[in-house]
Design a protein around this motif. Structure first.
Motif, PDB file in Angstrom:
ATOM      1  N   SER A  16      28.875 -57.695  29.503  1.00  0.00           N
ATOM      2  CA  SER A  16      28.673 -58.832  30.364  1.00  0.00           C
ATOM      3  C   SER A  16      29.357 -59.835  29.242  1.00  0.00           C
ATOM      4  N   GLU A  17      30.129 -60.879  30.093  1.00  0.00           N
ATOM      5  CA  GLU A  17      30.502 -61.910  29.337  1.00  0.00           C
ATOM      6  C   GLU A  17      29.561 -63.095  28.691  1.00  0.00           C
ATOM      7  N   LEU A  18      28.275 -62.742  29.332  1.00  0.00           N
ATOM      8  CA  LEU A  18      27.186 -63.486  29.073  1.00  0.00           C
ATOM      9  C   LEU A  18      26.389 -63.125  27.824  1.00  0.00           C
ATOM     10  N   ASP A  19      26.564 -61.881  27.430  1.00  0.00           N
ATOM     11  CA  ASP A  19      25.942 -61.388  26.200  1.00  0.00           C
ATOM     12  C   ASP A  19      26.442 -62.176  24.976  1.00  0.00           C
ATOM     13  N   TYR A  20      25.823 -62.182  23.805  1.00  0.00           N
ATOM     14  CA  TYR A  20      26.127 -62.645  22.506  1.00  0.00           C
ATOM     15  C   TYR A  20      26.259 -64.241  22.457  1.00  0.00           C
ATOM     16  N   GLN A  21      25.762 -64.944  23.290  1.00  0.00           N
ATOM     17  CA  GLN A  21      25.731 -66.178  23.557  1.00  0.00           C
ATOM     18  C   GLN A  21      24.591 -66.773  24.505  1.00  0.00           C
ATOM     19  N   SER A  22      24.236 -67.937  24.463  1.00  0.00           N
ATOM     20  CA  SER A  22      23.051 -68.102  25.505  1.00  0.00           C
ATOM     21  C   SER A  22      23.646 -69.566  26.380  1.00  0.00           C
ATOM     22  N   ARG A  23      24.633 -70.079  26.084  1.00  0.00           N
ATOM     23  CA  ARG A  23      24.898 -71.466  26.518  1.00  0.00           C
ATOM     24  C   ARG A  23      25.461 -71.355  28.211  1.00  0.00           C
ATOM     25  N   ASP A  24      26.237 -70.298  28.801  1.00  0.00           N
ATOM     26  CA  ASP A  24      26.326 -69.987  29.771  1.00  0.00           C
ATOM     27  C   ASP A  24      27.051 -70.997  30.541  1.00  0.00           C
ATOM     28  N   ASP A  25      28.386 -71.645  29.958  1.00  0.00           N
ATOM     29  CA  ASP A  25      29.055 -72.745  30.189  1.00  0.00           C
ATOM     30  C   ASP A  25      29.471 -72.576  31.707  1.00  0.00           C
ATOM     31  N   GLU A  26      29.129 -73.452  32.566  1.00  0.00           N
ATOM     32  CA  GLU A  26      29.318 -73.348  33.947  1.00  0.00           C
ATOM     33  C   GLU A  26      30.953 -73.343  34.200  1.00  0.00           C
ATOM     34  N   ARG A  27      31.721 -74.082  33.452  1.00  0.00           N
ATOM     35  CA  ARG A  27      33.152 -74.376  33.441  1.00  0.00           C
ATOM     36  C   ARG A  27      33.740 -72.961  33.354  1.00  0.00           C
ATOM     37  N   ILE A  28      33.078 -71.879  32.761  1.00  0.00           N
ATOM     38  CA  ILE A  28      33.775 -70.856  32.523  1.00  0.00           C
ATOM     39  C   ILE A  28      32.917 -69.537  33.256  1.00  0.00           C
ATOM     40  N   PHE A  29      31.582 -69.670  33.301  1.00  0.00           N
ATOM     41  CA  PHE A  29      30.537 -68.560  33.771  1.00  0.00           C
ATOM     42  C   PHE A  29      29.993 -68.873  35.126  1.00  0.00           C
TER      43      PHE A  29
END
Length: 551
Positions: free
Chosen positions: A153-166
């Motif tokens: 998942s592209e959500l792994d290894y970060q916690s920001r979950d930028d809505e412009r991307i994710f």
């Protein structure tokens, strides 16, 4: 600084430099040396996520063991069907630790393209994003040699979950696949059996774009990789203080060499932001302050047109190179005027493992007074470049012909394609298909691709020259010129342009702008203003799509 202030360039331009010795013969040894020397240096920054070299080493160890436990052996191929995420870097190193070859796949590839890449490479393992598995790969792998599928998942290894991307992305497990993070956790602390490589061993199979036929897997060797990583470091004056901004896709040769390999060699952090979005990328620059990048000119056009972009935002970017598509001198000057950053040119191909020519850092490339083209630089050390006519005869300075390159960066050939290899790489010399010339001082200039030449009533028109003139108009953001059928002239010149936000320009105005600056047979007879020009994922404008559109 001018070219003549750097006399050592003359030796490099002639391919005669003898004081450039590669430090490493293989990319895995290069990685291991960096881990040994600087284990706690930051290797990757991904939004708010941070991974050190030591952590990349440990994670790649575990994934290499997982690969081997699932039948992956020396010489096997693993396809990486990913965006710019940390998993790409981890899996790349892991594949080498497991003795394998990496097959990077464009994440925009659909069923036909992915099927071709997997079948042609004979990949036995696949790592892909969960969404790409559900949307494409699930329906493909059963018809290929792939026997081990890992999703992530592209959500792994970060916690920001930028809505412009994710926005709208959720973690999803798929039957018959293994999860990347879980696999690594299951094999944590275990090290694979050591492997070693020779310089001629294949590191990547990077597929050509297929603009002139079926995509072919270029065999980029470990020696190719380490040589060009060092060329970037030494010619661009890079160190661990120069964080690398990952604007190019990691699957592309620019991302593989100018981003990942350079970051590993210099021990500087690689800043990733999933995929290129100018607003998100601008925020990444503001936050992480990288200093070096290589990207298509369309990337820098997009950044410069991003609302709120200022000189201060880009002040950390002290060493910026543009490749993949030619730079108009007008655009380079405008970017420097607006942001104080000189866009150094770099030229290369998949088959030259990224750069074959560079403008050395701190040097302003000359503009040819006749064609108006901005030089793409001089050849790298140990590289021999010839300008040849259609019969293979060498041409003198100033004469236009095909660029033919040989040197440490040129690939062995194409995977399982001996005929294509023999045609394009006879005697180890790469016939690039690009047309250009060398001036008396050793600077090289790209005129265009052979196939893009326009024949207007017997007159040769190179699209680049017309595009450069269009870029001189204050309202033009992007431009592309193609030949279209014409009953009287055989072909005639047509231009497609997009305009800068808040500006206007009519087709007649743009035609008049060109007519005042070009010979009568060169200026476009028609101009079409469109919102966006079609591009590859790397930002190269697709003239072939415009030719189709023009009919």
């Amino acid at each position: 600084m001018s070219y003549d202030d750097r006399p050592w360039l003359g030796r490099y331009a002639a391919g005669q430099a003898t004081d450039f010795e590669p430090e490493f013969t293989d990319a895995l040894a290069m990685f291991r040396a960096s881990v040994a020397d600087c284990p706690d240096s930051v290797a990757v920054k991904y939004f708010d996520g941070v991974l050190t070299l030591r952590e990349i080493d440990e994670l790649s160890d575990a994934f290499a063991v997982a690969l081997q436990a699932n039948g992956f052996t020396r010489g096997d191929r693993i396809a990486l069907y990913l965006q710019n995420v940390p998993q790409f870097v981890i899996a790349l190193v892991a594949a080498w630790k497991a003795g394998g070859i990496v097959v990077p796949v464009n994440p925009m590839s659909k069923t036909r393209e992915l099927t071709h890449h997997l079948k042609d490479s004979g990949a036995t393992a696949l790592l892909c994003l969960e969404g790409l598995y559900a949307g494409v790969a699930r329906d493909v792998v059963g018809d290929t040699d792939v026997r081990f599928v890992v999703t992530t998942s592209e959500l792994d290894y970060q916690s920001r979950d930028d809505e412009r991307i994710f926005k709208g992305i959720e973690r999803t497990r798929h039957e018959g696949t293994s999860d990347f993070v879980e696999l690594i956790a299951a094999h944590a602390g275990v090290r694979p059996e050591p492997v070693s490589y020779e310089a001629h061993d294949v590191a990547f199979l990077t597929y050509t774009s297929g603009t002139t036929g079926t995509p072919k897997g270029a065999m980029n060797t470990h020696g190719n990789v380490t040589y060009n990583a060092q060329v970037y470091r030494d010619w661009c004056g890079l160190s661990s203080d120069h964080g690398v901004l990952g604007v190019a896709p990691l699957f592309h040769i620019t991302g593989l060499i100018a981003h990942i390999s350079v970051s590993v060699l210099t021990r500087g952090p690689l800043v990733l932001a999933y995929r290129f979005d100018p607003g998100v990328m601008l925020d990444a620059i503001r936050e992480h302050r990288p200093a070096f990048t290589v990207g298509a000119i369309t990337v820098f056009i997009a950044l410069s047109n991003t609302p709120g972009a200022t000189r201060a935002d880009l002040a950390s970017m002290t060493t910026v190179y543009s490749g993949s598509a030619p730079i108009s001198p007008a655009i380079a000057q405008r970017f420097e005027d607006d942001f104080g950053i000189y866009l150094h040119n770099v030229y290369g191909l998949t088959e030259t493992t990224s750069p074959s020519h560079l403008v050395p850092r701190g040097v302003h490339a000359p503009v040819d007074p006749v064609s108006g083209a901005l030089s793409v630089g001089v050849p790298g050390p140990g590289t021999m470049v010839r300008i040849q006519d259609d019969d293979g005869n060498d041409l003198p300075p100033g004469e236009i012909g095909e660029i033919v390159t040989s040197g440490p960066e040129v690939v062995l050939g194409y995977w399982n394609k001996p005929d294509e290899t023999a045609h394009a790489l006879a005697g180890g010399q790469l016939r690039t298909g690009d047309v250009g010339f060398m001036d008396e001082r050793g600077w090289f200039y790209i005129v265009d691709r052979k196939k893009d030449l326009i024949n207007a009533a017997g007159y040769k028109v190179w699209p680049r020259e017309v595009e450069d003139v269009l870029y001189e108009h204050a309202a033009v953001r992007e431009a592309a010129v193609v030949g279209v059928p014409d009953e009287y002239r055989g072909e005639t010149v047509k231009a497609y342009v997009s305009l800068k936000p808040g500006t206007t320009a009519t087709p007649d105005e743009l035609i008049a702008h060109c007519r005042d600056r070009l010979a009568a047979y060169k200026y476009p007879r028609s101009v079409e203003v469109i919102d966006e020009l079609p591009k590859t994922v790397t930002g190269k404008i697709l003239r072939r799509e415009l030719r189709k559109q023009a009919g």
